[in-house]
Design a protein around this motif. Structure first.
Motif, PDB file in Angstrom:
ATOM      1  N   SER A  74       0.959  -1.214  -0.031  1.00 26.06           N
ATOM      2  CA  SER A  74      -0.116   0.059  -0.072  1.00 26.06           C
ATOM      3  C   SER A  74       0.555   1.298  -0.070  1.00 26.06           C
ATOM      4  O   SER A  74       0.394   2.430  -0.535  1.00 26.06           O
ATOM      5  CB  SER A  74      -1.079  -0.069   1.177  1.00 26.06           C
ATOM      6  N   SER A  75       2.107   1.035   0.426  1.00 26.98           N
ATOM      7  CA  SER A  75       3.004   2.290   0.604  1.00 26.98           C
ATOM      8  C   SER A  75       3.356   2.723  -1.032  1.00 26.98           C
ATOM      9  O   SER A  75       3.426   3.878  -1.433  1.00 26.98           O
ATOM     10  CB  SER A  75       4.252   2.194   1.191  1.00 26.98           C
ATOM     11  N   CYS A  76       3.984   1.859  -1.679  1.00 29.35           N
ATOM     12  CA  CYS A  76       4.152   1.796  -2.977  1.00 29.35           C
ATOM     13  C   CYS A  76       3.055   2.046  -4.056  1.00 29.35           C
ATOM     14  O   CYS A  76       3.242   2.413  -5.263  1.00 29.35           O
ATOM     15  CB  CYS A  76       5.195   0.771  -3.639  1.00 29.35           C
ATOM     16  N   ALA A  77       1.707   1.510  -3.409  1.00 32.02           N
ATOM     17  CA  ALA A  77       0.622   1.424  -4.416  1.00 32.02           C
ATOM     18  C   ALA A  77       0.750   0.711  -5.732  1.00 32.02           C
ATOM     19  O   ALA A  77       0.477   0.894  -6.550  1.00 32.02           O
ATOM     20  CB  ALA A  77      -0.001   2.799  -4.606  1.00 32.02           C
ATOM     21  N   ARG A  89       7.642  -8.814   3.152  1.00 36.85           N
ATOM     22  CA  ARG A  89       7.998  -7.468   3.144  1.00 36.85           C
ATOM     23  C   ARG A  89       8.015  -6.779   1.669  1.00 36.85           C
ATOM     24  O   ARG A  89       8.774  -7.716   0.870  1.00 36.85           O
ATOM     25  CB  ARG A  89       9.115  -6.917   3.971  1.00 36.85           C
ATOM     26  N   CYS A  90       7.689  -5.703   1.556  1.00 32.30           N
ATOM     27  CA  CYS A  90       7.966  -5.066   0.232  1.00 32.30           C
ATOM     28  C   CYS A  90       9.370  -4.878   0.148  1.00 32.30           C
ATOM     29  O   CYS A  90       9.963  -4.448   0.383  1.00 32.30           O
ATOM     30  CB  CYS A  90       7.269  -3.816   0.280  1.00 32.30           C
ATOM     31  N   PRO A  91       9.851  -5.671  -1.068  1.00 28.83           N
ATOM     32  CA  PRO A  91      11.409  -5.509  -1.307  1.00 28.83           C
ATOM     33  C   PRO A  91      11.932  -4.207  -1.784  1.00 28.83           C
ATOM     34  O   PRO A  91      12.864  -3.859  -1.936  1.00 28.83           O
ATOM     35  CB  PRO A  91      11.284  -6.414  -2.730  1.00 28.83           C
TER      36      PRO A  91
HETATM   37 ZN   LIG Z   1       6.427  -0.835  -0.897  1.00 25.27          ZN
END
Ligand SMILES: [Zn+2]
Length: 123
Positions: A74-77, A89-91
């Motif tokens: 959701s941070s990087c969308a 976790r998002c790489p």
């Molecule tokens: Zn991310």
């Protein structure tokens, strides 16, 4: 072994598909297996030789396509592909995510069947 029951179900699905289209010899079966599907590739391959004996799949090749885990961050969308299944976790930004978009697949992707040629008399 849980892989063996998966293989038996694949074999019965493919056997039925072969019968539906009028018979033939299966050349290869391609499975999509997600990294989170919880099955061992070696066990699938091992079980395949056993389970295909005496079926139209005997002697065919089991191809396994590994499907990587993809999460939505959701941070990087956007969706990100995980390099492993050790941490979700998002790489890119390192934020944890439990929003899986792929990786749990266990499905037959394709089946290659050699259909018997209708033989014509030479004259
Ligand atoms: Zn991310």
């Amino acid at each position: 072994m849980h892989e063996l029951s998966i293989i038996y179900s694949v074999v019965s699905t493919v056997t039925k598909a072969v019968a539906d289209q009028g018979g033939g010899q299966v050349i290869s079966v391609r499975l999509r297996v997600g990294a989170l599907a919880g099955v061992e590739r070696d066990s699938l391959l091992f079980g395949y030789d056993l389970a295909t004996q005496g079926t139209p799949l005997a002697g065919s090749v089991l191809e396994i396509e590994d499907v990587p885990v993809r999460i939505y961050c959701s941070s990087c969308a956007c969706e990100q592909t995980l390099v492993g299944v050790q941490s979700f976790r998002c790489p890119v930004c390192g934020r944890p995510s439990g929003d899986f978009r792929s990786g749990r697949e266990l499905a037959i992707e394709s089946v290659e069947i050699e259909t018997p040629q209708s033989e014509q008399a030479p004259c």
